[in-house]
Design an enzyme around this catalytic site. Structure first.
Site, PDB file in Angstrom:
ATOM      1  N   HIS A  46      39.376  40.450  41.198  1.00  0.00           N
ATOM      2  CA  HIS A  46      39.299  41.278  42.405  1.00  0.00           C
ATOM      3  C   HIS A  46      40.570  41.090  43.204  1.00  0.00           C
ATOM      4  CE1 HIS A  46      37.816  42.844  46.264  1.00  0.00           C
ATOM      5  NE2 HIS A  46      36.906  43.479  45.558  1.00  0.00           N
ATOM      6  N   ASP A  85      31.165  45.169  40.205  1.00  0.00           N
ATOM      7  CA  ASP A  85      31.191  46.357  39.348  1.00  0.00           C
ATOM      8  C   ASP A  85      30.729  46.051  37.932  1.00  0.00           C
ATOM      9  OD1 ASP A  85      32.404  47.966  41.412  1.00  0.00           O
ATOM     10  OD2 ASP A  85      34.222  46.837  41.033  1.00  0.00           O
TER      11      ASP A  85
END
Length: 430
Positions: free
Chosen positions: A306, A364
């Protein structure tokens, strides 16, 4: 206010800049007067080292894997609260009392209908139009229907606009989905909670009774909480930048939806699902990990790492549990995508390459599988993200409007184009 200062030296001249401190997190050097004092700008592509605003809403510590909404850890909110409670918290700064919660839920529920003329908007789109294209258009068009809540200088109108967008976003999202599959629109039902109402609008048909599965409703509600806000990300910054010009709130949120549509932002869960489908079975994972490690191979493992989190994404732990609950409820014991996901996660958490680069699974990685199991097509994933993030955008927009130091956004640049040159007539050129 901190009494600390930082000194920068330019061409032998030293300039003292104030240092500002937050309640938690890194301090910032205030460079707002740097140009005036030195004639120079700072250069920061992507604004990764720049605080563009002061905010009291959301805090992220990427190194420690911490996400707080108004000081409350995300896992506690997702475990014990519901989405509308989180909405209230983000908007007003405190968790509601029982009476405040009941009043807020009532106000949102009574705004879920959209103007009947909006139905005609959908007939102007092709049936295969991407739902996000429809959402950008329809949310922007709300300002053409609700003139009584576009005056940003009026706190009451700002509140009404906020309620309307939180309430109508599920209705518009469900309408976009129904239109894409050729089914009639399903109107909101006020005796249902926010997320159950949305599921019914998406999956009910007039021909038969629809009963909302409470496990799926709770799981989706938790997904909404996890996506409600995430500090000054690309779409939130877009909403703030649009709002800094004085644009009406519906236009600002439409701008945020347009930004979220990008595959590097809101489309990441869709990309992660496609990657798992490409891998196919657990025995093919080593081959794809080798491809991911190969600098000359264009393949990338989606759903890992991320921009902010350099530790395990705190939302991913909750999302992993939620995924199992949904699959168990639906009787999906041997889902090949989940098998690949779990095996891939275990390998990545132990493999030196991933550990060294801190490429931990993010939200995700799991949310795509969960939404697919619920029956949503991949084209709807980003729409659900937009639905959830709307409250964060509104809270950030409201905070910006009420900030006395707010100015219209105007980033500067390092110009590397041609210097001054005089115009040459067409006859004289080459």
């Amino acid at each position: 206010m901190s009494s600390k200062t930082s000194t920068i030296t330019v061409d032998g001249k030293s300039v003292e800049l104030p240092v500002k401190e937050g309640t938690i997190g890194p301090s910032v050097i205030d460079i707002s007067k740097l140009y005036g004092q030195t004639g120079m700008f700072t250069y920061d592509p992507g604004f990764t080292s720049t605080a563009a605003t002061e905010s009291k809403i959301t805090y992220i510590d990427g190194d420690k894997g911490i996400l707080l909404y108004r000081g409350y850890p995300i896992d506690q909110l997702a475990e014990h609260g519901d989405f509308l409670e989180t909405c209230y918290l983000l908007l007003y700064g405190e968790l509601p009392t029982a009476a405040q919660k009941a009043d807020f839920d009532y106000r949102v529920t009574r705004h879920t209908m959209v103007h009947d003329q909006m139905n005609r908007f959908f007939t102007g789109f092709r049936r295969d139009a991407h739902p996000m294209a429809i959402m950008v258009a329809c949310v922007g068009a709300l300002s053409a229907f609700y003139h009584d809540s576009t005056d940003i200088s009026d706190p009451h109108q700002r509140m009404i606009a906020s309620m309307r967008m939180i309430a109508k976003m599920p209705t518009l999202a469900a309408m976009a989905y129904k239109y894409s599959i050729g089914q009639p629109f399903v109107y909101p039902q006020n005796d249902l909670d926010y997320t159950s109402n949305f599921l019914r609008m998406c999956f009910a048909v007039p021909a038969e009774e629809y009963k909302v599965n409470p496990v799926l409703s709770r799981a989706l509600d938790r997904i909404f909480i996890l996506h409600a806000d995430h500090e000054q990300n690309a779409s939130t910054s877009t909403v703030r930048l649009a709002g800094s010009s004085g644009a009406n709130p519906f236009a600002c949120i439409a701008a945020g939806i347009a930004c979220l549509w990008g595959p590097a932002h809101g489309g990441a869960n869709e990309a992660a699902l496609k990657m798992l489908e490409e891998i196919g079975t657990p025995d093919r994972i080593p081959m794809y990990i080798a491809k991911a490690k190969d600098k000359n191979d264009p393949f990338r493992l989606m759903g890992f790492g991320h921009r902010v989190y350099k530790n395990y994404d705190p939302r991913a732990r909750i999302m992993q549990k939620t995924t199992h609950e949904v699959l168990n409820e639906l009787g999906i014991k041997d889902d090949p995508l989940l098998d690949v996901a779990i095996e891939l996660e275990q390998i990545a958490l132990k493999d030196e390459y991933f550990v060294e680069k801190k490429l931990y699974p993010n939200i995700d990685f799991y949310s795509g599988i969960t939404l697919k199991a619920m029956g949503f097509p991949t084209s709807m994933f980003t729409v659900l993200f937009a639905l959830a993030r709307t409250v964060g955008w509104i809270a950030q927009w409201s905070e910006m409007i009420e900030d006395p130091s707010q100015r219209i956004g105007r980033p500067r640049q390092l110009y590397t184009g041609a210097p001054h040159r005089d115009y040459v007539t067409l006859a004289q050129r080459g």
